[in-house]
Write an enzyme that holds these catalytic residues in place. Structure first.
Site, short mmCIF file in Angstrom:
data_model
loop_
_atom_site.label_atom_id
_atom_site.label_comp_id
_atom_site.label_asym_id
_atom_site.label_seq_id
_atom_site.Cartn_x
_atom_site.Cartn_y
_atom_site.Cartn_z
N ASP A 147 0.85 -1.20 0.00
CA ASP A 147 0.00 0.00 0.00
C ASP A 147 0.89 1.25 0.00
OD1 ASP A 147 -3.25 0.52 1.09
OD2 ASP A 147 -1.83 2.20 0.98
N THR B 268 -2.70 5.17 -11.19
CA THR B 268 -2.83 4.01 -10.27
C THR B 268 -3.77 2.95 -10.83
OG1 THR B 268 -2.22 5.13 -8.24
CG2 THR B 268 -3.79 3.32 -8.04
N THR C 162 -15.87 -2.35 -9.85
CA THR C 162 -17.04 -1.64 -9.33
C THR C 162 -18.21 -1.66 -10.32
OG1 THR C 162 -17.83 0.60 -8.81
CG2 THR C 162 -15.91 0.47 -10.21
N ASP C 163 -19.41 -1.55 -9.79
CA ASP C 163 -20.60 -1.46 -10.66
C ASP C 163 -20.60 -0.18 -11.50
OD1 ASP C 163 -21.19 0.37 -8.64
OD2 ASP C 163 -23.14 -0.49 -8.12
N GLU C 164 -19.79 0.81 -11.08
CA GLU C 164 -19.82 2.10 -11.79
C GLU C 164 -19.32 1.98 -13.23
OE1 GLU C 164 -18.71 5.62 -9.78
OE2 GLU C 164 -19.31 4.86 -7.84
N TYR D 144 -13.19 8.46 -12.71
CA TYR D 144 -12.94 7.30 -11.84
C TYR D 144 -13.40 6.01 -12.51
CZ TYR D 144 -14.14 3.75 -8.37
OH TYR D 144 -14.29 2.56 -7.72
N ALA E 65 -14.15 5.45 -15.57
CA ALA E 65 -13.45 5.19 -16.83
C ALA E 65 -12.11 4.52 -16.57
CB ALA E 65 -13.25 6.50 -17.59
N PRO F 173 -24.12 17.52 3.29
CA PRO F 173 -24.23 18.16 1.97
C PRO F 173 -24.85 17.19 0.96
CG PRO F 173 -21.95 17.50 2.37
CD PRO F 173 -22.76 16.95 3.51
N ARG G 7 -28.51 4.23 -5.18
CA ARG G 7 -27.37 3.32 -5.10
C ARG G 7 -27.85 2.04 -4.42
NH1 ARG G 7 -25.94 6.73 -7.99
NH2 ARG G 7 -24.03 7.96 -8.07
N ASP H 205 -25.10 19.89 -7.57
CA ASP H 205 -24.96 18.48 -7.92
C ASP H 205 -23.54 18.15 -8.41
OD1 ASP H 205 -25.78 15.91 -8.20
OD2 ASP H 205 -27.21 16.27 -9.82
N GLY I 104 -22.09 15.18 -13.99
CA GLY I 104 -22.19 13.83 -14.57
C GLY I 104 -22.72 12.79 -13.60
P1 NAD Z 1 -9.84 3.37 -0.47
O1 NAD Z 1 -9.65 4.63 -1.22
O2 NAD Z 1 -10.40 3.39 0.91
O3 NAD Z 1 -8.44 2.58 -0.38
C1 NAD Z 1 -7.56 2.51 -1.45
C2 NAD Z 1 -6.20 2.05 -0.92
O4 NAD Z 1 -5.31 1.91 -2.04
C3 NAD Z 1 -5.54 3.04 0.05
O5 NAD Z 1 -5.04 2.36 1.17
C4 NAD Z 1 -4.43 3.67 -0.77
O6 NAD Z 1 -3.31 4.07 0.02
C5 NAD Z 1 -4.06 2.52 -1.71
N1 NAD Z 1 -3.41 2.99 -2.94
C6 NAD Z 1 -3.83 3.98 -3.76
N2 NAD Z 1 -2.96 4.14 -4.77
C7 NAD Z 1 -1.99 3.20 -4.60
C8 NAD Z 1 -0.83 2.85 -5.34
N3 NAD Z 1 -0.47 3.50 -6.45
N4 NAD Z 1 -0.06 1.84 -4.87
C9 NAD Z 1 -0.39 1.17 -3.73
N5 NAD Z 1 -1.47 1.48 -3.00
C10 NAD Z 1 -2.27 2.48 -3.42
O7 NAD Z 1 -10.72 2.45 -1.42
P2 NAD Z 1 -11.83 1.35 -1.07
O8 NAD Z 1 -13.14 2.03 -0.91
O9 NAD Z 1 -11.31 0.48 0.00
O10 NAD Z 1 -11.88 0.54 -2.45
C11 NAD Z 1 -11.02 -0.56 -2.67
C12 NAD Z 1 -11.29 -1.11 -4.06
O11 NAD Z 1 -12.65 -1.51 -4.17
C13 NAD Z 1 -11.05 -0.10 -5.19
O12 NAD Z 1 -10.44 -0.77 -6.26
C14 NAD Z 1 -12.45 0.38 -5.56
O13 NAD Z 1 -12.51 0.75 -6.92
C15 NAD Z 1 -13.27 -0.88 -5.29
N6 NAD Z 1 -14.68 -0.66 -4.92
C16 NAD Z 1 -15.02 0.18 -3.90
C17 NAD Z 1 -16.36 0.32 -3.54
C18 NAD Z 1 -16.79 1.23 -2.40
O14 NAD Z 1 -17.99 1.40 -2.18
N7 NAD Z 1 -15.88 1.81 -1.63
C19 NAD Z 1 -17.35 -0.39 -4.23
C20 NAD Z 1 -16.96 -1.23 -5.28
C21 NAD Z 1 -15.63 -1.37 -5.61
O1 TDX Z 2 -21.21 14.91 -0.16
C1 TDX Z 2 -21.84 14.06 -0.83
N1 TDX Z 2 -23.16 14.27 -1.09
C2 TDX Z 2 -23.91 13.40 -1.82
O2 TDX Z 2 -25.11 13.64 -2.03
C3 TDX Z 2 -21.21 12.87 -1.33
C4 TDX Z 2 -19.75 12.59 -1.07
C5 TDX Z 2 -21.99 12.00 -2.06
N2 TDX Z 2 -23.29 12.26 -2.31
C6 TDX Z 2 -24.06 11.29 -3.12
C7 TDX Z 2 -23.40 10.93 -4.45
C8 TDX Z 2 -23.86 9.52 -4.67
O3 TDX Z 2 -25.12 9.53 -5.31
O4 TDX Z 2 -24.12 10.07 -2.38
C9 TDX Z 2 -24.01 8.94 -3.28
C10 TDX Z 2 -22.82 8.11 -2.85
O5 TDX Z 2 -21.65 8.89 -3.08
P1 TDX Z 2 -20.17 8.28 -2.82
O6 TDX Z 2 -20.07 7.81 -1.42
O7 TDX Z 2 -19.19 9.30 -3.30
O8 TDX Z 2 -20.21 6.97 -3.71
P2 TDX Z 2 -20.31 6.73 -5.30
O9 TDX Z 2 -19.97 7.93 -6.08
O10 TDX Z 2 -21.64 6.08 -5.54
O11 TDX Z 2 -19.10 5.66 -5.48
C11 TDX Z 2 -18.86 4.64 -4.48
O12 TDX Z 2 -19.38 3.39 -4.88
C12 TDX Z 2 -18.74 2.72 -5.92
C13 TDX Z 2 -17.37 4.50 -4.18
O13 TDX Z 2 -16.85 5.76 -3.80
C14 TDX Z 2 -16.62 3.93 -5.34
O14 TDX Z 2 -15.25 3.73 -5.01
C15 TDX Z 2 -17.24 2.62 -5.71
O15 TDX Z 2 -16.63 2.12 -6.89
#
Ligand code: NAD
Ligand code: TDX
Length: 341
Positions: A34, A101, A126-128, A154, A156, A209, A218, A277, A280
């Site tokens: 990490d 990354t 991710t589903d995105e 992200y 993309a 916010p 979601r 908002d 996108g």
């Molecule tokens: P996060 O941002 O909390 O953690 C990402 C970690 O990756 C961090 O510890 C960071 O230091 C490390 N990192 C970033 N760039 C790096 C690099 N170049 N080399 C080594 N380490 C690096 O993310 P998360 O929410 O835990 O998501 C983890 C994975 O799951 C991601 O691939 C994300 O796309 C995917 N994902 C997340 C969600 C969600 O809701 N959070 C949902 C679906 C998929």
């Molecule tokens: O301040 C906010 N206000 C708000 O209304 C933030 C941060 C988010 N939102 C809305 C945007 C989304 O509709 O809430 C919803 C969730 O937002 P995020 O937590 O930023 O998640 P999202 O953009 O859906 O993406 C997350 O799910 C898929 C993770 O961040 C991604 O890493 C994962 O791939």
């Protein structure tokens, strides 16, 4: 004993994943790589590092020499690849680190895995990557056959990494499996993401916010269920396959906010501020997770009603953890994201 390279395990989901394996007493050696970016936090796994089963290396997945060295020194035979830039709003402010990354870093891991050999490689996506669904057709959900149509820098960059992972299976027969999960929530989530941001803002006496009209949808999954699904795919998945992971738990952001306000004893007027908002902003995500249930027997165990209470309680009990994050660089980001727009 298996030796698993776990990238990004100082982040939210990765730290929950290694914690789950350690607490279950799985017979594995975990090599955590990490970079400790702003989102990586050694505090998330500090208590696990003392265990001889977990070896932590601070470094970048884009550093091929380092990754090769880890492979040799630790006889890596499996990979679970979490490391990524993961926040949509930050990718809108600046997409360079996301391409570096998420795309280049994934390519480096795949290349080293190809050169050194690997039994199984789970690419956590991710589903995105599927884009946005219509809100007036509730029966339509993302399946593994849905075309990729990412809408944010992200998503993309994640779609780019998915395509690379797929190509290394087809061209080089690398045993890669791709998982595509919906929104996670739970302990150790960085408080820039919606749920921990909303919860901790209320604890700080600030408002939530809420973007746009608050009606974006979601599908929410408790992080332990996601970790269990990834472990299931690592052990039972078929190389070359994609597995959707979801909670069958679609909600509008307004509904989420109502739940959090109720649990925290706040009213809408006290606790919520509508803000501009997200550019996108995808309207709706919904996951058809029938394949992983049918083929691998996985389904979520946690229910939203209880797991959101557990999550809120975790943030109440770990104020030192999130208050330390919500300072310095975080405040500059918050100002740029919420005040200057
Ligand atoms: P996060 O941002 O909390 O953690 C990402 C970690 O990756 C961090 O510890 C960071 O230091 C490390 N990192 C970033 N760039 C790096 C690099 N170049 N080399 C080594 N380490 C690096 O993310 P998360 O929410 O835990 O998501 C983890 C994975 O799951 C991601 O691939 C994300 O796309 C995917 N994902 C997340 C969600 C969600 O809701 N959070 C949902 C679906 C998929
Ligand atoms: O301040 C906010 N206000 C708000 O209304 C933030 C941060 C988010 N939102 C809305 C945007 C989304 O509709 O809430 C919803 C969730 O937002 P995020 O937590 O930023 O998640 P999202 O953009 O859906 O993406 C997350 O799910 C898929 C993770 O961040 C991604 O890493 C994962 O791939």
């Amino acid at each position: 004993m298996r030796s698993i390279l776990v990238t990004g395990a100082a982040g939210f989901i990765g730290s929950n994943f290694v914690r789950m394996l350690m607490s279950r007493g799985e017979d594995v050696k975990l090599v955590v790589l990490d970079k400790l970016t702003y989102a990586g936090n050694i505090a998330n796994i500090q208590d696990l590092i003392d265990d001889e089963k977990l070896f932590f290396v601070k470094g970048d997945i884009c550093d091929a020499a380092l990754v090769e060295q880890l492979w040799t020194n630790h006889a890596i035979n499996q990979v679970v690849h979490f490391a990524a830039e993961s926040h949509v709003d930050r990718s809108i402010l600046s997409s360079g680190p996301f391409v570096q990354t998420n795309v280049v870093g994934t390519q480096v891991l795949l290349d080293v895995a190809k050169a050194k050999g690997v039994d199984r490689f789970v690419h956590v996506s991710t589903d995105e990557v599927y884009g946005s669904l219509p809100e007036d057709k509730p029966d339509v959900k993302f399946t593994e056959e849905t075309s990729l149509a990412p809408n944010s820098p992200y998503s993309a960059s994640k779609a780019g990494s998915d395509c690379l992972a797929r190509s290394y299976f087809h061209t080089h027969h690398l045993p890669v499996m791709i998982t595509r999960c919906s929104n996670n929530y739970g302990p150790y989530q960085f408080p820039e993401k919606a749920l921990p941001l909303f919860i901790t803002n209320l604890m700080e006496g600030k408002k939530i916010p809420l973007y746009g009209d608050g009606m974006n949808i979601r599908d929410w999954l408790y992080v332990e269920d996601h970790c269990d699904a990834i472990w299931t795919v690592l052990n039972k998945g078929t190389p070359g396959e994609v597995y959707n992971i979801g909670g069958n738990n679609e909600m509008t952001n307004r509904k989420i906010v109502e739940t959090i306000l109720r649990e925290m004893g706040k009213t809408w007027d006290d606790g919520v501020q509508y803000v501009k908002d997200r550019p996108g902003h995808d309207r709706r995500y919904a996951i058809d997770a029938s394949k992983i249930k049918r083929e691998l027997g996985w389904e979520p165990k946690h229910r939203w009603e209880q797991a959101i209470k557990t999550t809120i309680q975790w943030f109440k009990d770990h104020q030192d953890w999130w208050r330390a994050i919500k300072s310095g660089e975080y405040l500059k980001y918050y100002d740029q994201q919420y005040t200057q727009r």
